[in-house]
Design an enzyme around this catalytic site. Structure first.
Site, PDB file in Angstrom:
ATOM      1  CE  LYS A   1      -1.974   2.099   4.118  1.00  0.00           C
ATOM      2  NZ  LYS A   1      -1.455   2.723   4.266  1.00  0.00           N
ATOM      3  CG  ASN A   2       2.581   2.977   3.493  1.00  0.00           C
ATOM      4  OD1 ASN A   2       1.387   2.961   3.018  1.00  0.00           O
ATOM      5  ND2 ASN A   2       2.298   3.094   4.750  1.00  0.00           N
TER       6      ASN A   2
ATOM      7  CB  CYS B  57      -5.792  10.090  11.198  1.00  0.00           C
ATOM      8  SG  CYS B  57      -3.619   9.731  11.923  1.00  0.00           S
TER       9      CYS B  57
ATOM     10  NE  ARG C 117       0.457  10.543   9.960  1.00  0.00           N
ATOM     11  CZ  ARG C 117       0.239   9.606   9.669  1.00  0.00           C
ATOM     12  NH1 ARG C 117      -0.928   9.020   9.809  1.00  0.00           N
ATOM     13  NH2 ARG C 117       0.990   8.770   8.073  1.00  0.00           N
TER      14      ARG C 117
ATOM     15  CG  ASP D 240       2.937   2.038   9.432  1.00  0.00           C
ATOM     16  OD1 ASP D 240       2.457   2.387  10.332  1.00  0.00           O
ATOM     17  OD2 ASP D 240       3.483   1.820   8.147  1.00  0.00           O
TER      18      ASP D 240
ATOM     19  NE  ARG E 285      -6.547   4.344   5.979  1.00  0.00           N
ATOM     20  CZ  ARG E 285      -5.772   4.509   6.766  1.00  0.00           C
ATOM     21  NH1 ARG E 285      -5.938   4.272   7.767  1.00  0.00           N
ATOM     22  NH2 ARG E 285      -4.702   4.769   6.488  1.00  0.00           N
TER      23      ARG E 285
HETATM   24  C1  UD1 Z   1       4.844   6.996   6.432  1.00  0.00           C
HETATM   25  C2  UD1 Z   1       3.420   5.661   6.246  1.00  0.00           C
HETATM   26  C3  UD1 Z   1       2.775   5.325   7.684  1.00  0.00           C
HETATM   27  C4  UD1 Z   1       3.795   5.076   8.497  1.00  0.00           C
HETATM   28  C5  UD1 Z   1       5.109   5.970   8.571  1.00  0.00           C
HETATM   29  C6  UD1 Z   1       5.887   6.367   9.188  1.00  0.00           C
HETATM   30  C7  UD1 Z   1       2.553   6.386   3.687  1.00  0.00           C
HETATM   31  C8  UD1 Z   1       1.274   6.033   2.990  1.00  0.00           C
HETATM   32  N1  UD1 Z   1       2.237   6.150   4.934  1.00  0.00           N
HETATM   33  O1  UD1 Z   1       3.473   7.748   6.726  1.00  0.00           O
HETATM   34  O2  UD1 Z   1       2.412   3.441   7.347  1.00  0.00           O
HETATM   35  O3  UD1 Z   1       3.943   4.488   9.718  1.00  0.00           O
HETATM   36  O4  UD1 Z   1       5.534   6.586   7.295  1.00  0.00           O
HETATM   37  O5  UD1 Z   1       6.954   5.049   8.754  1.00  0.00           O
HETATM   38  O6  UD1 Z   1       3.695   5.777   3.030  1.00  0.00           O
HETATM   39  N2  UD1 Z   1       5.863  14.997  10.422  1.00  0.00           N
HETATM   40  C9  UD1 Z   1       6.079  16.264  10.699  1.00  0.00           C
HETATM   41  N3  UD1 Z   1       6.433  16.566   9.937  1.00  0.00           N
HETATM   42  C10 UD1 Z   1       6.185  16.515   8.107  1.00  0.00           C
HETATM   43  C11 UD1 Z   1       5.900  15.187   7.782  1.00  0.00           C
HETATM   44  C12 UD1 Z   1       6.236  14.236   9.174  1.00  0.00           C
HETATM   45  O7  UD1 Z   1       5.832  16.595  11.765  1.00  0.00           O
HETATM   46  O8  UD1 Z   1       5.843  17.883   7.251  1.00  0.00           O
HETATM   47  C13 UD1 Z   1       5.710  14.130  11.425  1.00  0.00           C
HETATM   48  C14 UD1 Z   1       5.181  13.697  11.702  1.00  0.00           C
HETATM   49  O9  UD1 Z   1       4.170  13.795  12.116  1.00  0.00           O
HETATM   50  C15 UD1 Z   1       5.289  12.367  12.068  1.00  0.00           C
HETATM   51  C16 UD1 Z   1       6.716  11.903  11.718  1.00  0.00           C
HETATM   52  O10 UD1 Z   1       6.872  13.058  10.916  1.00  0.00           O
HETATM   53  O11 UD1 Z   1       5.347  12.249  13.741  1.00  0.00           O
HETATM   54  C17 UD1 Z   1       6.625  10.933  10.503  1.00  0.00           C
HETATM   55  O12 UD1 Z   1       5.877  11.056   9.885  1.00  0.00           O
HETATM   56  P1  UD1 Z   1       6.434  10.227   7.983  1.00  0.00           P
HETATM   57  O13 UD1 Z   1       7.114  10.429   8.001  1.00  0.00           O
HETATM   58  O14 UD1 Z   1       5.759  11.677   7.345  1.00  0.00           O
HETATM   59  O15 UD1 Z   1       4.946   9.661   7.745  1.00  0.00           O
HETATM   60  P2  UD1 Z   1       4.228   9.740   6.708  1.00  0.00           P
HETATM   61  O16 UD1 Z   1       5.026   9.909   5.734  1.00  0.00           O
HETATM   62  O17 UD1 Z   1       2.501  10.364   6.711  1.00  0.00           O
END
Ligand code: UD1
Length: 423
Positions: free
Chosen positions: A22-23, A117, A122, A305, A397
């Site tokens: 999925k990711n 969420c 996030r 995850d 999902r």
């Molecule tokens: C992706 C995965 C999700 C997984 C996560 C961490 C997908 C669709 N989802 O989510 O399943 O749990 O990686 O391995 O691929 N953050 C900020 N600012 C930003 C972006 C992120 O503060 O602009 C923080 C987030 O709030 C979180 C941390 O960084 O605490 C990690 O987030 P991130 O690695 O971006 O996860 P996702 O890409 O949302």
């Protein structure tokens, strides 16, 4: 409202095959927007999140066709809209991945902020800062992130945190920028490599994906091509934990064990006999696992995850385990659900301390988010008596036909869909 009903206590055995990731599929689908040719993707999992991305792409003007089992064909060569619809983005954060590709292709993008969420706030500040570094002007208007640029220019971007989504969004935006972009402190997850491989197939020039520095040499345009999405490491890990905690003998097929080192090490520490070849993992578990300690970290550390699923296993392990969650600030929603089944868990700040009990007791519980939902199914498989998991839409999902596949391993599990009410 759909429910999953489980009579626990069966020792699982046999083979289970992992679906496409999925990711990896979601950002790759968003990346199609960069292409002016025809793109064919295979091994795309049949999931609600994939359907949502399909609808987002269509709303933006991409033609999408489901041409076979898990195979989609895309054509984004026509006129595209620069605005993603709120209703869809709100229902799936990963829709935000279209921002980088839209900005690269149209030099403007308007995408609703996805909001928080169940597992955390996030934010998307790292994505937006990166777009600015590439020369875009970014503002927030009416709940949307708006980015415009005369031209994107390659630059050095240092991420404040190795965010998976920001690395992917910026890598996509940089493919069509003028000059060279370097993303430093980039995420190293296998899905980043899969996205880079796909983009290179359609004509991008990306090196270093999977390391902390990714280099993207901008090209004028991207064409078409065919690509097979990587196997889902989180699904594979979920199945390995399932085999381990049911005292089972399970072969997880069509996965890449190289993506699961952290989990494999922990399962061995818990007493599981585990062997693997290039694309499968075999788990042979003792009747009771040993307690362990884990800390979630960016890849190659232990994946957040898989945290909830391993916690379900720790609930019935011998001794006291602990989990420190460092990625998301609120990812312990499953703790109170596990407690309803008799688990003994205390939370101190970002650490959960799990005192293993002899057995869990079946109960009605909720899937509070996707991976928490998987954890409740795992807990139900080892609990005494009947467990009813509600809010199954979360599980849909991320897991294709979870019930059907787990039943083939000998579990007593069924899904009941009640058409009278909706989730
Ligand atoms: C992706 C995965 C999700 C997984 C996560 C961490 C997908 C669709 N989802 O989510 O399943 O749990 O990686 O391995 O691929 N953050 C900020 N600012 C930003 C972006 C992120 O503060 O602009 C923080 C987030 O709030 C979180 C941390 O960084 O605490 C990690 O987030 P991130 O690695 O971006 O996860 P996702 O890409 O949302």
């Amino acid at each position: 409202m759909a429910k999953i009903i489980i009579e626990g206590g069966k020792r699982l055995s046999g083979s289970i095959t992992v679906s496409g990731a999925k990711n990896a599929a979601l950002p790759i689908m968003a990346g199609v927007i960069l292409s002016t040719g025809t793109v064919e993707l295979s091994n795309v999992p049949a999931l609600n999140d994939v359907n949502t991305m399909d609808r987002v792409l269509q709303a933006l003007g991409t033609r999408v066709e489901n041409v076979g089992s898990n195979v989609y064909r895309f054509d984004a060569s026509g006129q595209l809209n620069d605005e993603a619809p709120y209703e869809l983005v709100k229902s799936m954060r990963a829709s935000f991945f279209v921002m980088g590709p839209l900005l690269a292709r149209l030099k403007r993008a308007r995408v609703p902020l996805p909001g928080g969420c169940a597992i955390g706030v996030r934010p998307v500040n790292i994505h937006l800062k990166g777009f600015e570094a590439l020369g875009a002007t970014v503002s927030i208007e009416g709940g949307c992130a708006v980015a415009v640029a005369d031209k994107l220019r390659g630059n050095k971007i240092l991420l404040d945190f190795p965010s998976v989504g920001a690395t992917e969004n910026l890598m996509m935006a940089a493919t069509l920028a003028e000059g060279v972009t370097q993303i430093e402190n980039s995420a190293q997850e296998p899905e980043i490599i899969d996205l880079a491989n796909f983009l290179n197939v359609i004509g991008a020039k990306i090196t270093g994906a999977g390391s902390p520095t990714i280099t993207i040499e901008g090209v004028e345009k991207l064409g078409g091509g065919r690509y097979r999405v990587m196997p889902d490491r989180i699904e594979a890990g979920t199945f390995a934990i399932m085999g381990a905690m049911t005292g089972g003998n399970v072969k997880v097929e069509n996965c890449d064990p190289g993506h699961l080192h952290a989990l494999i090490n922990k399962l061995r520490e818990m007493g599981v006999e585990l062997s693997h070849d290039e694309n499968s993992i075999s788990v042979n578990a003792p009747s009771r696992l040993k307690a362990v300690e884990i800390k979630t970290l960016p890849f190659p550390g232990f994946a957040t995850d898989l945290q909830a699923q391993l916690m379900a296993a720790m609930c019935v392990a011998n001794g006291t385990s602990s989990i420190t969650e460092t990625i998301f600030e609120n990812r312990f929603m499953h703790v109170s659900e596990l407690a309803r089944m008799g688990a003994s868990i205390a939370i101190h700040d970002r650490t959960a301390v799990i005192h293993g009990v002899e057995s869990l007791k079946g109960a009605p519980v909720s899937a509070t988010d996707l991976r928490a939902g998987a954890a409740m199914v795992l807990a139900g498989l080892v609990a005494e008596g009947r467990t009813e998991v509600s809010q199954v839409f979360h599980i849909d999902r991320g897991y294709e036909d979870l019930v059907g596949r787990v039943r083939k391993l000998g579990a007593c599990i069924e899904r009941v869909d009640d058409p009278e009410t909706e989730d």
